[in-house]
Design a protein around this motif. Structure first.
Motif, PDB file in Angstrom:
ATOM      1  N   MET A 174      43.215  -3.861  -6.751  1.00 28.27           N
ATOM      2  CA  MET A 174      43.823  -3.261  -5.575  1.00 28.27           C
ATOM      3  C   MET A 174      44.432  -4.326  -4.665  1.00 28.27           C
ATOM      4  O   MET A 174      45.442  -4.087  -3.996  1.00 28.27           O
ATOM      5  N   ASP A 178      48.044  -4.578  -2.442  1.00 23.64           N
ATOM      6  CA  ASP A 178      48.089  -4.811  -0.998  1.00 23.64           C
ATOM      7  C   ASP A 178      49.007  -5.983  -0.644  1.00 23.64           C
ATOM      8  O   ASP A 178      49.762  -5.918   0.338  1.00 23.64           O
ATOM      9  N   THR A 181      52.596  -4.860  -1.126  1.00 28.29           N
ATOM     10  CA  THR A 181      52.940  -3.906  -0.068  1.00 28.29           C
ATOM     11  C   THR A 181      53.251  -4.616   1.236  1.00 28.29           C
ATOM     12  O   THR A 181      54.211  -4.279   1.934  1.00 28.29           O
ATOM     13  N   GLU A 182      52.432  -5.605   1.590  1.00 28.35           N
ATOM     14  CA  GLU A 182      52.662  -6.358   2.831  1.00 28.35           C
ATOM     15  C   GLU A 182      54.016  -7.059   2.810  1.00 28.35           C
ATOM     16  O   GLU A 182      54.740  -7.072   3.814  1.00 28.35           O
ATOM     17  N   GLU A 233      51.939  -2.637  11.813  1.00 30.15           N
ATOM     18  CA  GLU A 233      50.563  -2.191  11.555  1.00 30.15           C
ATOM     19  C   GLU A 233      50.535  -0.699  11.216  1.00 30.15           C
ATOM     20  O   GLU A 233      49.783  -0.271  10.337  1.00 30.15           O
ATOM     21  N   LEU A 236      51.851  -0.260   7.619  1.00 30.14           N
ATOM     22  CA  LEU A 236      50.849  -0.677   6.636  1.00 30.14           C
ATOM     23  C   LEU A 236      49.704   0.343   6.552  1.00 30.14           C
ATOM     24  O   LEU A 236      49.203   0.635   5.463  1.00 30.14           O
ATOM     25  N   ASP A 237      49.316   0.883   7.712  1.00 27.97           N
ATOM     26  CA  ASP A 237      48.250   1.886   7.734  1.00 27.97           C
ATOM     27  C   ASP A 237      48.677   3.143   6.986  1.00 27.97           C
ATOM     28  O   ASP A 237      47.877   3.748   6.253  1.00 27.97           O
ATOM     29  N   TYR A 239      50.819   3.249   4.476  1.00 24.93           N
ATOM     30  CA  TYR A 239      50.769   2.933   3.040  1.00 24.93           C
ATOM     31  C   TYR A 239      49.332   3.028   2.507  1.00 24.93           C
ATOM     32  O   TYR A 239      49.106   3.496   1.388  1.00 24.93           O
ATOM     33  N   LYS A 240      48.364   2.602   3.317  1.00 23.87           N
ATOM     34  CA  LYS A 240      46.961   2.688   2.883  1.00 23.87           C
ATOM     35  C   LYS A 240      46.527   4.140   2.731  1.00 23.87           C
ATOM     36  O   LYS A 240      45.849   4.502   1.759  1.00 23.87           O
ATOM     37  N   LYS A 241      46.927   4.964   3.691  1.00 28.63           N
ATOM     38  CA  LYS A 241      46.530   6.378   3.665  1.00 28.63           C
ATOM     39  C   LYS A 241      47.175   7.136   2.501  1.00 28.63           C
ATOM     40  O   LYS A 241      46.613   8.115   2.014  1.00 28.63           O
ATOM     41  N   LYS A 243      48.116   5.721  -0.411  1.00 30.86           N
ATOM     42  CA  LYS A 243      48.012   4.905  -1.628  1.00 30.86           C
ATOM     43  C   LYS A 243      47.723   5.761  -2.870  1.00 30.86           C
ATOM     44  O   LYS A 243      48.345   5.592  -3.920  1.00 30.86           O
ATOM     45  N   SER A 244      46.789   6.689  -2.739  1.00 31.09           N
ATOM     46  CA  SER A 244      46.421   7.516  -3.894  1.00 31.09           C
ATOM     47  C   SER A 244      47.583   8.404  -4.334  1.00 31.09           C
ATOM     48  O   SER A 244      47.778   8.650  -5.532  1.00 31.09           O
TER      49      SER A 244
END
Length: 364
Positions: A174, A178, A181-182, A233, A236-237, A239-241, A243-244
């Motif tokens: 993972m 990340d 993505t950044e 921020e 990026l948040d 993208y995390k949410k 991700k699935s």
């Protein structure tokens, strides 16, 4: 900025051509299919190393030959010779006979604004088509833009490939996703800011220009982006949410690769509510706004190409368009109706070039 001389070898229906141009106004005329558009297309190709008509470069090479060369002498404070060579082996660009290793370092040297009947696609077609128009403009205004866009597209391709790998292999790391993505967000934000600035500048001109052409209504451009009003921020948040979801689809569902812009006439999307005439006037206003941008941001007057655009307009609209053309701007007009154009150019001097079956004749 002016193109003084043009040489073609095996370009479209041209065998071997050498022609010089007037520093202000050039009328390219002839029957349909004679090669008028091919001639101005070669100027566009010299500037941007691509056609404005086809995505496949190979069609530019004359039938039964294996390469094409387009060479032009450009004057912009001093003379410079530019050359683009296209063959089955690829594309080569040269400046004063020195090979330029990266095309991104070549583009932006020659600035061109093109009007074509196909430009209505900017309004009628998909967001990807509008992004292409925007990318062509911004890459001429900002030297770094094309490099960043290429970098973003490479990162996007890497991220999408890794998402597919993660879907098939649950043990994929993972942390690598990340990191990619950044970097994608970092480059994407830079592109977003450049596009946003460009469209802001377009809006500073397009409303008044549209009024001068159409004599009424309010036109503006609205930028639509996933990154709009979001911090690094927050992006990026997001993208995390999601991700699935990205892993399930095997692609990146959020980002500046979905950017779009809308033409709003009196606050309504002109694509849905505007007439054909209003849409055409909006594109014309956009193109003249491009010219103002070159003048304001680069202190350059670009080469202007009007390819068969005037044939579908009445004399009053043509008059309005021609009134915008500064005598200092080198302009190319292609037409099948030479008498119609000449009747509107009584007070102007110009050069006439007749095209017939890939042959050029300067007409006095």
């Amino acid at each position: 900025m002016q193109i003084q001389e043009l040489k073609l070898l095996n370009f479209r229906n041209y065998d071997r051509v050498q022609v010089s141009f007037d520093s202000h106004l050039n009328i390219i005329y002839g029957k349909n299919g004679s090669g008028k558009t091919n001639l101005v297309e070669s100027i566009y190709f010299l500037a941007l190393t691509r056609s404005f008509k086809q995505s496949n470069d190979r069609v530019l090479i004359r039938s039964h030959t294996n390469l094409t060369k387009v060479e032009g002498v450009i004057y912009n404070q001093y003379q410079t010779t530019y050359k683009v060579i296209l063959s089955d082996e690829g594309k080569t660009v040269k400046i004063d006979n020195n090979k330029i290793s990266k095309i991104s370092d070549y583009i932006s040297k020659i600035n061109v604004v093109l009007f074509s009947p196909n430009d209505l696609k900017m309004i009628k077609d998909t967001p990807s088509v509008r992004r292409k128009y925007l990318n062509i403009l911004v890459s001429q205004l900002d030297v770094s833009y094309l490099k960043e866009l290429n970098q973003y597209n490479k990162l996007l391709k890497v991220r999408n490939a890794y998402l597919k790998k993660m879907y098939l292999n649950g043990n994929a790391l993972m942390i690598y996703l990340d990191v990619v993505t950044e970097k994608l967000v970092e480059v994407g934000l830079s592109i977003y800011e450049i596009r946003k600035k460009c469209l802001f500048e377009i809006n500073s001109f397009i409303g008044e220009i549209y009024k001068d052409i159409a004599l009424n209504d309010e036109l503006k451009v609205k930028y639509v982006s996933d990154y709009e009003n979001k911090t690094r921020e927050e992006i990026l948040d997001y993208y995390k949410k999601t991700k699935s979801k990205d892993i399930s689809f095997g692609k990146t569902n959020f980002g500046i690769h979905h950017d779009d812009f809308l033409f709003l006439l009196n606050d309504y999307d002109i694509k849905d509510y505007g007439s054909q005439g209003q849409q055409k006037n909006a594109v014309i206003a956009w193109k003249f706004s491009e010219m103002m941008l070159f003048k304001q941001l680069k202190s350059i007057l670009p080469i202007l190409i009007l390819d068969d655009l005037l044939s579908e307009l009445d004399k009053e609209k043509i008059k309005n368009i021609l009134s915008f053309i500064d005598d200092k701007i080198q302009t190319f007009i292609t037409t099948t109706e030479i008498e119609k154009i000449e009747s509107l150019l009584i007070d102007k001097t110009y050069k006439k070039i007749n095209v017939s079956n890939g042959q050029l004749e300067e007409v006095l």
